[in-house]
Motif scaffolding. Structure first.
Motif, PDB file in Angstrom:
ATOM      1  N   SER A   1      32.537  48.912  65.418  1.00  0.00           N
ATOM      2  CA  SER A   1      32.720  47.794  64.501  1.00  0.00           C
ATOM      3  C   SER A   1      33.264  48.300  63.182  1.00  0.00           C
ATOM      4  O   SER A   1      33.175  49.489  62.858  1.00  0.00           O
ATOM      5  CB  SER A   1      31.389  47.065  64.268  1.00  0.00           C
ATOM      6  N   GLY A   2      33.810  47.363  62.406  1.00  0.00           N
ATOM      7  CA  GLY A   2      34.266  47.665  61.058  1.00  0.00           C
ATOM      8  C   GLY A   2      33.276  47.127  60.049  1.00  0.00           C
ATOM      9  O   GLY A   2      32.818  45.981  60.149  1.00  0.00           O
ATOM     10  N   ALA A   3      32.935  47.922  59.048  1.00  0.00           N
ATOM     11  CA  ALA A   3      31.897  47.551  58.088  1.00  0.00           C
ATOM     12  C   ALA A   3      32.461  46.744  56.929  1.00  0.00           C
ATOM     13  O   ALA A   3      33.481  47.102  56.343  1.00  0.00           O
ATOM     14  CB  ALA A   3      31.204  48.799  57.559  1.00  0.00           C
ATOM     15  N   PHE A   4      31.770  45.664  56.592  1.00  0.00           N
ATOM     16  CA  PHE A   4      32.045  44.858  55.399  1.00  0.00           C
ATOM     17  C   PHE A   4      30.986  45.062  54.323  1.00  0.00           C
ATOM     18  O   PHE A   4      31.289  45.063  53.139  1.00  0.00           O
ATOM     19  CB  PHE A   4      32.095  43.375  55.757  1.00  0.00           C
ATOM     20  N   ALA A   5      29.720  45.172  54.738  1.00  0.00           N
ATOM     21  CA  ALA A   5      28.616  45.196  53.779  1.00  0.00           C
ATOM     22  C   ALA A   5      28.593  46.499  52.998  1.00  0.00           C
ATOM     23  O   ALA A   5      28.821  47.583  53.547  1.00  0.00           O
ATOM     24  CB  ALA A   5      27.291  44.999  54.508  1.00  0.00           C
ATOM     25  N   ASP A   6      28.314  46.374  51.709  1.00  0.00           N
ATOM     26  CA  ASP A   6      28.163  47.562  50.868  1.00  0.00           C
ATOM     27  C   ASP A   6      27.011  48.413  51.388  1.00  0.00           C
ATOM     28  O   ASP A   6      25.976  47.898  51.813  1.00  0.00           O
ATOM     29  CB  ASP A   6      27.880  47.156  49.418  1.00  0.00           C
ATOM     30  N   GLY A   7      27.199  49.703  51.346  1.00  0.00           N
ATOM     31  CA  GLY A   7      26.142  50.625  51.755  1.00  0.00           C
ATOM     32  C   GLY A   7      26.245  51.093  53.185  1.00  0.00           C
ATOM     33  O   GLY A   7      25.646  52.126  53.536  1.00  0.00           O
ATOM     34  N   LEU A   8      26.974  50.380  54.022  1.00  0.00           N
ATOM     35  CA  LEU A   8      27.149  50.840  55.400  1.00  0.00           C
ATOM     36  C   LEU A   8      28.152  51.982  55.437  1.00  0.00           C
ATOM     37  O   LEU A   8      29.183  51.944  54.766  1.00  0.00           O
ATOM     38  CB  LEU A   8      27.632  49.710  56.302  1.00  0.00           C
ATOM     39  N   LYS A   9      27.859  52.987  56.254  1.00  0.00           N
ATOM     40  CA  LYS A   9      28.713  54.149  56.391  1.00  0.00           C
ATOM     41  C   LYS A   9      29.142  54.297  57.852  1.00  0.00           C
ATOM     42  O   LYS A   9      28.508  53.749  58.757  1.00  0.00           O
ATOM     43  CB  LYS A   9      27.974  55.419  55.947  1.00  0.00           C
TER      44      LYS A   9
ATOM     45  N   ALA B   1      11.145  50.687  65.521  1.00  0.00           N
ATOM     46  CA  ALA B   1       9.880  51.053  64.882  1.00  0.00           C
ATOM     47  C   ALA B   1       9.193  52.221  65.580  1.00  0.00           C
ATOM     48  O   ALA B   1       8.546  53.050  64.924  1.00  0.00           O
ATOM     49  CB  ALA B   1       8.952  49.838  64.857  1.00  0.00           C
ATOM     50  N   VAL B   2       9.318  52.299  66.902  1.00  0.00           N
ATOM     51  CA  VAL B   2       8.611  53.348  67.640  1.00  0.00           C
ATOM     52  C   VAL B   2       9.467  54.589  67.845  1.00  0.00           C
ATOM     53  O   VAL B   2       8.970  55.607  68.334  1.00  0.00           O
ATOM     54  CB  VAL B   2       8.123  52.834  69.007  1.00  0.00           C
ATOM     55  N   ALA B   3      10.729  54.522  67.471  1.00  0.00           N
ATOM     56  CA  ALA B   3      11.626  55.663  67.678  1.00  0.00           C
ATOM     57  C   ALA B   3      11.334  56.773  66.685  1.00  0.00           C
ATOM     58  O   ALA B   3      10.848  56.541  65.568  1.00  0.00           O
ATOM     59  CB  ALA B   3      13.079  55.222  67.533  1.00  0.00           C
ATOM     60  N   ASP B   4      11.623  57.997  67.111  1.00  0.00           N
ATOM     61  CA  ASP B   4      11.631  59.101  66.158  1.00  0.00           C
ATOM     62  C   ASP B   4      12.745  58.857  65.152  1.00  0.00           C
ATOM     63  O   ASP B   4      13.567  57.957  65.314  1.00  0.00           O
ATOM     64  CB  ASP B   4      11.868  60.430  66.893  1.00  0.00           C
ATOM     65  N   LYS B   5      12.789  59.653  64.115  1.00  0.00           N
ATOM     66  CA  LYS B   5      13.787  59.460  63.064  1.00  0.00           C
ATOM     67  C   LYS B   5      15.182  59.340  63.661  1.00  0.00           C
ATOM     68  O   LYS B   5      15.644  60.220  64.382  1.00  0.00           O
ATOM     69  CB  LYS B   5      13.740  60.628  62.078  1.00  0.00           C
ATOM     70  N   LEU B   6      15.829  58.226  63.371  1.00  0.00           N
ATOM     71  CA  LEU B   6      17.157  57.978  63.916  1.00  0.00           C
ATOM     72  C   LEU B   6      18.207  58.801  63.176  1.00  0.00           C
ATOM     73  O   LEU B   6      18.117  58.976  61.948  1.00  0.00           O
ATOM     74  CB  LEU B   6      17.508  56.490  63.796  1.00  0.00           C
ATOM     75  N   PRO B   7      19.237  59.287  63.877  1.00  0.00           N
ATOM     76  CA  PRO B   7      20.289  60.086  63.233  1.00  0.00           C
ATOM     77  C   PRO B   7      21.354  59.223  62.565  1.00  0.00           C
ATOM     78  O   PRO B   7      22.488  59.661  62.384  1.00  0.00           O
ATOM     79  CB  PRO B   7      20.883  60.879  64.410  1.00  0.00           C
ATOM     80  N   TYR B   8      20.997  58.001  62.206  1.00  0.00           N
ATOM     81  CA  TYR B   8      21.902  57.059  61.552  1.00  0.00           C
ATOM     82  C   TYR B   8      21.039  55.981  60.909  1.00  0.00           C
ATOM     83  O   TYR B   8      19.872  55.791  61.268  1.00  0.00           O
ATOM     84  CB  TYR B   8      22.864  56.411  62.560  1.00  0.00           C
TER      85      TYR B   8
END
Length: 239
Positions: free
Chosen positions: A77-85, A134-141
Motif C-alpha cells: 500500500s501507499g501511505a497517506f497518514a503522517d508517521g507511517l513509514k 496484543a499477544v505477539a512478541d515485539k513486531l519488527p514494524y
C-alpha cells in the motif's frame, strides 16, 4: 474454518507459497487459485492480478468454487497518514473508494451510485486482529488500524495526494484492489480482513514508484508475517 488468502501480485503471494505445500493449482485468466497446506493447515491461496476488476473476478471465482469462511487480503500500500513509514503495517477497519465521483447526483465522494458510502469491516474479525497483535512478541514494524482507500491510480502526484488527504482526512493508506474484494465478498456475506504493508509514501513523484519497486519484496513479507499471526490467532481461538 476455511480461510483464503488473496494477493494481487506474485511478489505479495511469494511469502505464503514459500511456507506452503501446494496440492492443486488452477488458473482462469489472470486469477491463480492454489489449494495448499500452510503451517500445517489447509488454506486457499489466490493471486488475483492487479486492479479492481481482477480482484472482483478472483473473489467471485474463489467463493463460487470454495466457499471460504474468511478472506484475508494481504499486500502492499501507499501511505497517506503522517508517521507511517515504509514497512509499517495497517489493518483496515473501513474501506472507501478514493476515485469515485458521482457528487453531481448528491452522492458523497467515493460513493458508487446506489451503493454504501463506506464499508466497515466486521468488528469481531478486526478484534481478532487486535488480539493477534496484543499477544505477539515485539513486531519488527509499527502496526496501525484505520481507513484504507482503493483507487485505480498509483498515488505519486503531490496535488492529487493533497486532494485525497483533504477529502478523506482519516485515510491511512491506499491500495488498488481491497474494496473490490470487500464489496464482492459482501454480496455473498463473506467477511474480509485486509493487511496492508507500506511500500511507498504517496506524493513523491518518481521516488514513490522507485520506493514501491525497491521495497515490494520486503513489505510483502511484513504483510505476510502479520497475516500468519492472524491465522495462528484464529486457529488458537477455535480450539
Amino acid at each position: 474454518m476455511r480461510i483464503a488468502i488473496i494477493a494481487a501480485m506474485a511478489e505479495e503471494m511469494a511469502p505464503f507459497r514459500s511456507e506452503s505445500r501446494i496440492q492443486a493449482r488452477s488458473q482462469v485468466g489472470k486469477v491463480i487459485v492454489e489449494e495448499a497446506i500452510y503451517r500445517d493447515q489447509p488454506i486457499i491461496l489466490v493471486e488475483s492480478g492487479i486492479g479492481k476488476v481482477n480482484a472482483a473476478v478472483a473473489v467471485t471465482l474463489l467463493i463460487e468454487r470454495y466457499k471460504p469462511d474468511l478472506i484475508i487480503n494481504s499486500g502492499s500500500s501507499g501511505a497517506f497518514a503522517d508517521g507511517l513509514k515504509v514497512g509499517d503495517v495497517v489493518v483496515a477497519t473501513q474501506y472507501r473508494y478514493g476515485d469515485v465521483d458521482a457528487t453531481c447526483f448528491g452522492y458523497e465522494h467515493g460513493q458508487v451510485p446506489q451503493m454504501p458510502v463506506k464499508y466497515d469491516l466486521d468488528e469481531e474479525w478486526v478484534d481478532v486482529a487486535r488480539q493477534a497483535a496484543a499477544v505477539a512478541d515485539k513486531l519488527p514494524y509499527s502496526l496501525d488500524f484505520g481507513l484504507v482507500l482503493t483507487l485505480d491510480s498509483f498515488m505519486s502526484e503531490s496535488e492529487r495526494v493533497e486532494w485525497i488527504k483533504s477529502t478523506f482526512p482519516s485515510v491511512k493508506v491506499s491500495d488498488m484492489e481491497g474494496l473490490a474484494i470487500v464489496q464482492a465478498a459482501a454480496q455473498y456475506g463473506i467477511p474480509v480482513l485486509a493487511i496492508k504493508a507500506v511500500s511507498d509514501i504517496t506524493g513523491h513523484g518518481g521516488d514513490t514508484a522507485d520506493s514501491f519497486d525497491d521495497n515490494l519484496d520486503d513489505v510483502a513479507k511484513h504483510a505476510a508475517h502479520f497475516t500468519e499471526l492472524l491465522v495462528q490467532q484464529i486457529q488458537s481461538s477455535a480450539v
